[in-house]
Motif scaffolding. Sequence first.
Motif, PDB file in Angstrom:
ATOM      1  N   VAL A 150       0.794  -1.185   0.067  1.00  0.00           N
ATOM      2  CA  VAL A 150       0.101  -0.182  -0.001  1.00  0.00           C
ATOM      3  C   VAL A 150       1.015   1.102  -0.076  1.00  0.00           C
ATOM      4  O   VAL A 150       0.741   2.090  -0.696  1.00  0.00           O
ATOM      5  N   ASP A 151       1.890   1.219   0.899  1.00  0.00           N
ATOM      6  CA  ASP A 151       2.803   2.361   0.840  1.00  0.00           C
ATOM      7  C   ASP A 151       3.558   2.710  -0.407  1.00  0.00           C
ATOM      8  O   ASP A 151       3.937   3.718  -0.580  1.00  0.00           O
ATOM      9  N   ASP A 152       3.654   1.530  -1.181  1.00  0.00           N
ATOM     10  CA  ASP A 152       4.417   1.743  -2.308  1.00  0.00           C
ATOM     11  C   ASP A 152       3.464   2.324  -3.586  1.00  0.00           C
ATOM     12  O   ASP A 152       3.957   2.321  -4.766  1.00  0.00           O
ATOM     13  N   ASP A 153       2.491   2.643  -3.198  1.00  0.00           N
ATOM     14  CA  ASP A 153       1.138   3.030  -4.018  1.00  0.00           C
ATOM     15  C   ASP A 153       0.796   2.207  -5.017  1.00  0.00           C
ATOM     16  O   ASP A 153       0.698   2.562  -6.460  1.00  0.00           O
ATOM     17  N   LEU A 154       0.890   0.964  -4.757  1.00  0.00           N
ATOM     18  CA  LEU A 154       0.452  -0.061  -5.957  1.00  0.00           C
ATOM     19  C   LEU A 154      -1.022  -0.233  -5.941  1.00  0.00           C
ATOM     20  O   LEU A 154      -1.398  -0.808  -6.973  1.00  0.00           O
ATOM     21  N   VAL A 155      -1.755  -0.349  -4.905  1.00  0.00           N
ATOM     22  CA  VAL A 155      -3.018  -0.756  -4.589  1.00  0.00           C
ATOM     23  C   VAL A 155      -4.046   0.369  -5.454  1.00  0.00           C
ATOM     24  O   VAL A 155      -4.541   1.374  -4.708  1.00  0.00           O
ATOM     25  N   GLU A 156      -4.659   0.068  -6.361  1.00  0.00           N
ATOM     26  CA  GLU A 156      -5.555   0.974  -7.120  1.00  0.00           C
ATOM     27  C   GLU A 156      -7.004   0.477  -6.829  1.00  0.00           C
ATOM     28  O   GLU A 156      -7.848   1.442  -6.674  1.00  0.00           O
ATOM     29  N   CYS A 157      -7.401  -0.527  -6.698  1.00  0.00           N
ATOM     30  CA  CYS A 157      -8.774  -0.817  -6.447  1.00  0.00           C
ATOM     31  C   CYS A 157      -9.066  -2.295  -5.844  1.00  0.00           C
ATOM     32  O   CYS A 157      -8.371  -3.218  -5.880  1.00  0.00           O
ATOM     33  N   ILE A 158      -9.862  -2.315  -4.875  1.00  0.00           N
ATOM     34  CA  ILE A 158     -10.442  -3.499  -3.946  1.00  0.00           C
ATOM     35  C   ILE A 158     -11.860  -3.680  -4.206  1.00  0.00           C
ATOM     36  O   ILE A 158     -12.643  -2.728  -3.955  1.00  0.00           O
ATOM     37  N   ILE A 159     -12.250  -4.794  -4.772  1.00  0.00           N
ATOM     38  CA  ILE A 159     -13.728  -5.149  -5.095  1.00  0.00           C
ATOM     39  C   ILE A 159     -13.970  -6.147  -4.027  1.00  0.00           C
ATOM     40  O   ILE A 159     -13.464  -7.266  -4.269  1.00  0.00           O
TER      41      ILE A 159
ATOM     42  N   LYS B 255       1.507  -0.302 -11.595  1.00  0.00           N
ATOM     43  CA  LYS B 255       2.825   0.165 -11.143  1.00  0.00           C
ATOM     44  C   LYS B 255       2.858   1.637 -11.345  1.00  0.00           C
ATOM     45  O   LYS B 255       3.691   2.516 -10.722  1.00  0.00           O
ATOM     46  N   ASP B 256       2.007   2.204 -12.026  1.00  0.00           N
ATOM     47  CA  ASP B 256       1.969   3.695 -12.331  1.00  0.00           C
ATOM     48  C   ASP B 256       0.551   4.253 -12.351  1.00  0.00           C
ATOM     49  O   ASP B 256       0.049   4.563 -13.363  1.00  0.00           O
ATOM     50  N   LYS B 257       0.154   4.316 -11.191  1.00  0.00           N
ATOM     51  CA  LYS B 257      -1.422   4.716 -10.931  1.00  0.00           C
ATOM     52  C   LYS B 257      -1.752   6.152 -11.416  1.00  0.00           C
ATOM     53  O   LYS B 257      -0.691   7.154 -11.322  1.00  0.00           O
ATOM     54  N   LYS B 258      -2.675   6.467 -12.163  1.00  0.00           N
ATOM     55  CA  LYS B 258      -3.223   7.602 -12.561  1.00  0.00           C
ATOM     56  C   LYS B 258      -3.531   8.514 -11.409  1.00  0.00           C
ATOM     57  O   LYS B 258      -3.383   9.686 -11.293  1.00  0.00           O
ATOM     58  N   GLN B 259      -4.316   7.660 -10.530  1.00  0.00           N
ATOM     59  CA  GLN B 259      -4.794   8.721  -9.333  1.00  0.00           C
ATOM     60  C   GLN B 259      -3.713   8.391  -8.059  1.00  0.00           C
ATOM     61  O   GLN B 259      -3.901   7.199  -7.427  1.00  0.00           O
ATOM     62  N   LYS B 260      -2.795   9.086  -8.057  1.00  0.00           N
ATOM     63  CA  LYS B 260      -1.604   8.859  -7.089  1.00  0.00           C
ATOM     64  C   LYS B 260      -2.222   8.888  -5.673  1.00  0.00           C
ATOM     65  O   LYS B 260      -3.042   9.778  -5.268  1.00  0.00           O
ATOM     66  N   ASP B 261      -1.647   7.967  -4.778  1.00  0.00           N
ATOM     67  CA  ASP B 261      -2.179   8.000  -3.411  1.00  0.00           C
ATOM     68  C   ASP B 261      -3.530   7.718  -3.117  1.00  0.00           C
ATOM     69  O   ASP B 261      -3.939   7.897  -2.113  1.00  0.00           O
ATOM     70  N   LYS B 262      -4.156   7.140  -4.048  1.00  0.00           N
ATOM     71  CA  LYS B 262      -5.597   6.896  -3.807  1.00  0.00           C
ATOM     72  C   LYS B 262      -5.993   5.605  -4.370  1.00  0.00           C
ATOM     73  O   LYS B 262      -5.390   4.924  -5.298  1.00  0.00           O
ATOM     74  N   THR B 263      -7.001   5.150  -3.554  1.00  0.00           N
ATOM     75  CA  THR B 263      -7.586   3.628  -3.779  1.00  0.00           C
ATOM     76  C   THR B 263      -9.092   3.700  -3.768  1.00  0.00           C
ATOM     77  O   THR B 263      -9.695   4.208  -2.930  1.00  0.00           O
ATOM     78  N   LEU B 264      -9.428   2.980  -4.867  1.00  0.00           N
ATOM     79  CA  LEU B 264     -11.135   2.718  -5.037  1.00  0.00           C
ATOM     80  C   LEU B 264     -11.447   1.658  -4.162  1.00  0.00           C
ATOM     81  O   LEU B 264     -10.683   0.487  -4.378  1.00  0.00           O
ATOM     82  N   PHE B 265     -12.496   1.827  -3.533  1.00  0.00           N
ATOM     83  CA  PHE B 265     -13.068   0.550  -2.863  1.00  0.00           C
ATOM     84  C   PHE B 265     -14.591   0.295  -3.252  1.00  0.00           C
ATOM     85  O   PHE B 265     -15.497   1.460  -3.443  1.00  0.00           O
ATOM     86  N   ILE B 266     -15.027  -1.086  -3.512  1.00  0.00           N
ATOM     87  CA  ILE B 266     -16.090  -1.216  -4.017  1.00  0.00           C
ATOM     88  C   ILE B 266     -16.568  -2.449  -3.388  1.00  0.00           C
ATOM     89  O   ILE B 266     -16.034  -3.240  -3.398  1.00  0.00           O
ATOM     90  N   ASP B 267     -17.786  -2.296  -2.895  1.00  0.00           N
ATOM     91  CA  ASP B 267     -18.541  -3.238  -2.133  1.00  0.00           C
ATOM     92  C   ASP B 267     -19.634  -3.829  -3.184  1.00  0.00           C
ATOM     93  O   ASP B 267     -20.722  -3.243  -3.166  1.00  0.00           O
ATOM     94  N   ALA B 268     -19.467  -4.870  -3.727  1.00  0.00           N
ATOM     95  CA  ALA B 268     -20.135  -5.709  -4.581  1.00  0.00           C
ATOM     96  C   ALA B 268     -21.026  -6.759  -4.012  1.00  0.00           C
ATOM     97  O   ALA B 268     -21.638  -7.537  -4.835  1.00  0.00           O
ATOM     98  N   ARG B 269     -20.834  -7.016  -2.739  1.00  0.00           N
ATOM     99  CA  ARG B 269     -21.329  -8.094  -2.100  1.00  0.00           C
ATOM    100  C   ARG B 269     -23.039  -8.274  -2.398  1.00  0.00           C
ATOM    101  O   ARG B 269     -23.591  -9.582  -2.262  1.00  0.00           O
ATOM    102  N   ASN B 270     -23.883  -7.313  -2.679  1.00  0.00           N
ATOM    103  CA  ASN B 270     -25.279  -7.354  -2.905  1.00  0.00           C
ATOM    104  C   ASN B 270     -25.424  -7.629  -4.463  1.00  0.00           C
ATOM    105  O   ASN B 270     -26.628  -7.778  -4.729  1.00  0.00           O
ATOM    106  N   MET B 271     -24.539  -7.645  -5.116  1.00  0.00           N
ATOM    107  CA  MET B 271     -24.682  -7.808  -6.569  1.00  0.00           C
ATOM    108  C   MET B 271     -25.007  -9.028  -6.795  1.00  0.00           C
ATOM    109  O   MET B 271     -24.707 -10.295  -6.165  1.00  0.00           O
ATOM    110  N   GLY B 272     -25.321  -9.469  -8.138  1.00  0.00           N
ATOM    111  CA  GLY B 272     -25.365 -10.737  -8.955  1.00  0.00           C
ATOM    112  C   GLY B 272     -26.892 -11.431  -8.531  1.00  0.00           C
ATOM    113  O   GLY B 272     -27.875 -10.666  -7.900  1.00  0.00           O
TER     114      GLY B 272
END
Length: 501
Positions: free
Chosen positions: A348-357, A378-395
């Motif tokens: 996370v500190d190396d700014d690799l995590v872009e999105c978690i679903i 490796k080269d995120k467009k949104q530096k220092d930011k991570t998107l979180f999506i909760d899709a548990r109610n989908m499907g």
Amino acid sequence: MAGGTSTSEIGFEKEIWQAADVLRGNLDASEYKSVILGLIFLKYLSDRFSERYQELVDEGEGFEEEKDEYTAEGVFFVPEEARWDVVARAAHTPEIGSVIDDAMRSIEKENPRLKDVLPKNFARPELDKRRLGDVVDLFTNVKMQDAAQSKDLLGRTYEYCLAKFAEKEGKNAGEFYTPSCIVRTLVEVLQPYNGRVYDPCCGSGGMFVQSAKFIENHGGNLSGISVFGQDSNPTTWKLAQMNLAIRGIDADLGEAHADTFFDDQHPQVKADFILANPPFNDKKWGADKLQDDPRWKYGMPPAGNANYAWMQHMIWHLAPKGRLGLVLANGALSSQTCGEGGIRKAIVDDDLVECIIAMPGQLFYTTQIPVSLWFLAKDKKQKDKTLFIDARNMGTMVSRKLRELTDDDIKKIAGTYNAFVEGTLEDEPGFCAVASIEDIATQDYVLTPGRYVGLAEQEDDGVPFEEKMAALTSELAELFETSHRLEDMIRQNLEAIGYEI
């Protein structure tokens, strides 16, 4: 299930599967998988060869038996004794099994890429030859308008049967099959248009097939991607070779099946896109023999769980602007044991995590373990930011035990990710939120989406609080009264047979 095709679709795929089920007899699903999938592949090879053969006959130069005229066009050469008309004529003879085995051997001999790939177990006595002949007839009688239709139908049939075998085999199916809706979600988010695509645990090749479909659906050209894969299971590796060949995907799956940690078949590959569904929580992956491996940049993965070994192997294989999507059991989001928390913090500190679903349950035939999709870049467009999506109610439940994400669900997830990358996304309570590395640090580097997206806003029903509380307490009083009455009845019944509370 094939790509965006609903599992409820019936047709040739289902007809073949039903015939395969009859053919099975007393064989386990894992034993007859290669029988039906091998036949599909043999028919595909013969159809593609016949199409090219006719082209050469029409040209009138007499080159129709010249092997180079086929290989130059990416078509496997099928010798005369292995062509479908020979197999079809033998369909209802006692020798049908031997005829198919001989066809497989002669095709392997003429095509080095298929060496030791094709199944050659059709002559065994356990296989009912009358039923085998009936399946051969099914393939012989299906009428195609053109070769492209034949290729697509046989490809779809191969995928459909893979899914059905996964359903039959249950817990062992994870070695060769990832549910199509999960693969399509990875692909729609990553959008692997061109460059190097890599899967270090490729199973039967589903990630590559869906990547190819994505490219074709968006008007792209398959020649723009190079495909690299690997799998440790010999049967699965062969299924992948056939699956990709049917789809016209020229893939490098290594010299043979091999363990990715100990015998990396692509040590020099730096991939633009990595898509993978590694084995969940693998406990015996050989950590003691890989202590000083250069892949463990963010920390030595624990001996009892390979999740972070897989992740770091993939990060090591990323190109400078590479992106990866992988499926992991939810434990990896929060585990602090044996150094996993420290590895996650470093990533996370190396700014690799872009999105978690966070994905809904019941997506797998093989396990009820809840999973999440991780997207790293490796080269995120949104530096220092991570998107979180909760899709548990989908499907949508498609059977009593199985859920699938719909096309609309997948579009919503991919659209949310795209808006995040473009910087236009607004948080939606209960569904998505953008967090900074600082925000993640305050959560002790736990990446569970529910911590960040919060709860969906509840609509006000317009009933005043006092009125609502009066109704609820009244209802509760009635429930208490019923509870006491039932307690008295139970006590009396126990006393009647000599027991006192």
